[in-house]
Every structure is written in C-alpha cells, then in structure tokens.
Design an enzyme around this catalytic site. Structure first.
Site, mmCIF file in Angstrom:
data_model
loop_
_atom_site.group_PDB
_atom_site.id
_atom_site.type_symbol
_atom_site.label_atom_id
_atom_site.label_comp_id
_atom_site.label_asym_id
_atom_site.label_seq_id
_atom_site.Cartn_x
_atom_site.Cartn_y
_atom_site.Cartn_z
ATOM 1 N N LEU A 196 -56.784 9.852 3.842
ATOM 2 C CA LEU A 196 -58.118 9.631 3.293
ATOM 3 C C LEU A 196 -58.735 8.366 3.864
ATOM 4 C CD1 LEU A 196 -57.356 10.490 -0.450
ATOM 5 C CD2 LEU A 196 -58.425 11.961 1.257
ATOM 6 N N ASP A 226 -62.965 5.831 -10.191
ATOM 7 C CA ASP A 226 -63.319 6.026 -8.785
ATOM 8 C C ASP A 226 -62.152 6.718 -8.088
ATOM 9 O OD1 ASP A 226 -65.784 4.662 -9.072
ATOM 10 O OD2 ASP A 226 -64.720 2.745 -8.966
ATOM 11 N N LEU A 227 -62.313 7.959 -7.725
ATOM 12 C CA LEU A 227 -61.233 8.795 -7.234
ATOM 13 C C LEU A 227 -60.517 8.167 -6.035
ATOM 14 C CD1 LEU A 227 -59.762 11.520 -7.493
ATOM 15 C CD2 LEU A 227 -61.466 12.474 -5.914
ATOM 16 N N ASP A 228 -59.195 8.002 -6.176
ATOM 17 C CA ASP A 228 -58.326 7.485 -5.109
ATOM 18 C C ASP A 228 -58.737 6.106 -4.621
ATOM 19 O OD1 ASP A 228 -56.723 9.769 -5.146
ATOM 20 O OD2 ASP A 228 -57.997 10.816 -3.716
ATOM 21 N N GLU A 229 -59.386 5.317 -5.467
ATOM 22 C CA GLU A 229 -59.813 3.979 -5.060
ATOM 23 C C GLU A 229 -59.273 2.888 -5.976
ATOM 24 O OE1 GLU A 229 -63.984 3.629 -4.350
ATOM 25 O OE2 GLU A 229 -64.120 5.474 -3.180
#
Length: 284
Positions: A196, A226-229
């Site tokens: 990603l 916050d997706l994947d953050e």
C-alpha cells in the site's frame, strides 16, 4: 518468566526525570532489571520504560500508584504500571486465511507469548476446528452490507464480555466501523502487506508481480478511523527477484506477515509501545 512490574511514562522533556524516578524506586529498594529511555527532540517529549522486580518493592500496584502520583503530577506524566503476572486478554479476529491465527495460536500454546487468548471471532467457519482444538471459544459472526451494525454490535459485546485488553485483526478481511475504532484506541492491532498504497484492493501480489517489485513487506499497526494509517508498531521486508513466481511471493509474504504480527503483539502485551501523535516509541 521473572515477576516484574512495568512502569511506562511519557511526558514533556526536562532535566531530572530519570533521577526523580530512580530515586523513588531506590527509596523503596526497587530493583530495576531493564531501563529504556528516549528523548524526541522534535516534539520535546520524553519516554521511559522500567521493569522492576516485583518482590523487591514492599507493596502492590495500588499502593505504588498512590505513592508515585505526586511525581507524575510534578512532571505532567502520562503513565501506567502493569504486572507481568497478569497476562493481557487477547481476542483474535480472522476470516479464511489461517497463517496469522495458526502462528499466534502456536506461540500461545508453546508459551512464547505471555497472554491469554480468550476467544476468536470470524466472519467464516473455516478455522473453527483449528481454534477449538486449542480449547478456545470460536464465535462465527457473518458480515454483509445489510447487517454491519448488528454484526459489529455483537463484536463489541464480545470484546466487553471477555474484558479484552487487545484485539488482533489476524487477516480479518472486514473494515471495522469508526465507532469501534474510537472506542478502543490503541487496543486494536492490524497486519497488512506493505504494497500500500501502490497495490491496493484485490490480488495485490499479482499486481506487484506484474510491476516487478523487489521487496515484499508487512506492517503491523494500531487501527484508527483512517484505514491502514494508524501508528506503526512493527515492519519487515524480504527481498525477491525476477525468478520468484506469484506463488513464491504469496508464500514469502505470509511468512513476513505472521512474523511481523507476532512481534507487534509481543511488544504490545509487554508494554513496550508508547503511542504519541500518530507515531510510536517501541522499546526493545
């Protein structure tokens, strides 16, 4: 494993913090077995983790908290103390892929991980037999677009009912709702491949193969809205070459994922991670 107390502190940096804490511990004959410090010059914050022999101090955690509170106020500390004899309660969440769950169950079964895995939650039935062989409750909660509120309400009820200290998304292929992320900040850990944002969505290894990538990696992080953050706990990579097939890449990727996840979980349950802003300090 030696019985210890883990004192974890973050506060504005200034002169005298280490001396004050060390003097407090020595006053009560506290025997420090491990000491870690970090000063962030960019933010002006100081981070500390001490392990202390539990039997060297003449009182328990409640009295420790009372005695230490004046120092915490003086230095404006965010702090907590944990008992190594009280393993953290862990819930694993998974879908169909077994490598991360199997690895964590093995490490738990062989006592490499000092935690209590209290339950496994999945949106599929595929891994039930493996989990129940370990005599761990398996909760099948299907997810679809029409029942997400009900589903994650049930998930939340299980987290509360088991009094879980940490939830591990061990290749759980659903996005948690923002309400759960808000309710359990710093208590939900996720693992994902490190392609990603370049190769998002389905079949990331196929996408990466078509671009000739030379590194495969994985990231373990805390879950936020916050997706994947979320704040990163652990990462690793393995080098590949043109001779590796897609199947090789998937196999190597799974190895990296399970190793990174186990290291991230171990750091969390041993109180080695301090989160600030959207970053972490992780003491070895």
């Amino acid at each position: 494993m030696e019985h210890t107390y883990r004192l974890v502190i973050s506060c504005p940096d200034r002169v005298g913090i280490v001396a004050k804490v060390s003097n407090f511990l020595s006053t009560y004959n506290g025997w420090i077995t491990e000491a870690s410090h970090h000063s962030d010059t960019q933010t002006g914050w100081f981070f500390m983790r001490h392990e202390i022999k539990a039997n060297s101090i003449p009182f328990g955690l409640d009295q420790f908290r009372t005695a230490f509170e004046p120092i915490a106020r003086e230095f404006n500390m965010n702090w907590h103390i944990a008992d190594s004899a009280q393993p953290k309660k862990v819930i694993l969440m998974c879908s169909k892929e077994s490598h991360c769950v199997a690895d964590l169950l093995h490490r738990w079964h062989s006592r490499e991980i000092n935690a209590e895995i209290v339950a496994v939650i999945s949106n599929h039935e595929d891994l039930r037999r493996m989990v129940e062989w370990h005599e761990i409750p398996y909760h099948h909660i299907p997810v679809n677009q029409n029942n997400r509120d009900e589903t994650f309400g049930e998930v939340d009820g299980l987290i509360e009912g088991y009094e879980a200290d940490v939830v591990v998304l061990a290749r759980y292929m659903q996005i948690l709702p923002g309400s759960l992320c808000e309710k359990y900040p710093g208590k939900v850990i996720n693992i994902h491949h490190s392609f990603l944002p370049s190769f998002a969505g389905a079949r990331p290894y196929h996408q990466a193969y078509s671009r000739g990538v030379k590194l495969i990696g994985a990231t373990c992080h805390y879950v936020t809205q916050d997706l994947d953050e979320g704040p990163i706990i652990e990462q690793d990579v393995v080098r590949i070459s043109h001779s590796d097939s897609i199947e090789d890449m998937v196999r190597l990727g799974k190895d990296v994922e399970k190793n990174v996840l186990s290291r991230g979980l171990r750091a969390h349950i041993e109180d080695r991670v301090i989160t600030y802003e959207n970053k972490t300090v992780v003491f070895d």
